[in-house]
Scaffold this motif. Structure first.
Motif: not given
Length: 212
Positions: A5-15, A160-163, A176-178, A183-187
């Protein structure tokens, strides 16, 4: 079968480009000063209503108008100001060919997700796309993840942490994709099982968790 499963913004696409421009467009329309990049990047992930309130400091009575202006400009052209992250299209196609079930779980509007995946020739790679409807004010990420999960053996990928929190809430593992907006710390704090800085590391992390 395996399920990713993928998040979209910041994961699949740079939006970032389109969303940040439309945020400042809305603020300027309200007579407010535009935001700097450090603050604008915080808009990528949380629901847009709460973002205008928390990160732009708007009073409740102005938030609805800010979102209206944002959405108007986004639909008019901001939605197209984006691109897939390097290596992701190739990785998605590789996994699809291996029989991995690919899905999207995002608080981004459904129309925008489908439009962009279609534009870049990626829509047919996904078996299920769970985005937000225009009527949703603050989409519950865990509900999107639950709706998108087609198998018990599934991994959530997000920036993001929400994911990470949504995945953990329903008992899924998470990568978590950095390279995105978190951030790495957030994830790590949100419970990521693995971290990945690019498509190559994402491939290794997911395939290790799913034993592909």
């Amino acid at each position: 079968m395996s399920n990713v499963l993928f998040d979209f913004d910041g994961t699949l696409f740079d939006t970032y480009e389109g969303i940040s421009r439309c945020v400042n467009f809305a603020l300027c329309g309200l007579g407010k000063a535009p935001l700097e990049e450090k603050t604008l990047r915080k808009f990528l992930g949380p629901p847009i209503f709460s973002s205008f309130k928390e990160f732009a400091g708007l009073e409740d009575e102005l938030v609805e108008e800010a979102v209206r202006l944002f959405r108007k400009e986004y639909v008019a052209g901001g939605v197209l100001q984006c691109r897939p992250y390097d290596g992701l299209p190739q990785l998605l196609k590789e996994w699809k060919d291996k029989g991995v079930r690919l899905c999207v779980a995002s608080g981004k509007p459904q129309f925008a997700i489908e439009l962009l995946l279609e534009k870049f020739g990626l829509k047919d790679l996904f078996e299920k796309i769970c985005g937000a409807s225009g009527a949703e004010r603050d989409a519950d990420k865990s509900q999107k993840v639950r709706a998108a999960a087609l198998e018990k053996d599934a991994v959530m990928v997000g920036d993001r942490l929400f994911d990470m929190e949504a995945a953990k809430k329903i008992g899924l593992r998470a990568v978590g994709v950095t390279y995105g907006f978190g951030s790495e710390e957030e994830l790590e704090a949100a419970g990521a099982d693995r971290l990945a800085k690019d498509a190559e590391e994402l491939k290794a992390a997911v395939e290790d968790l799913l034993k592909i």
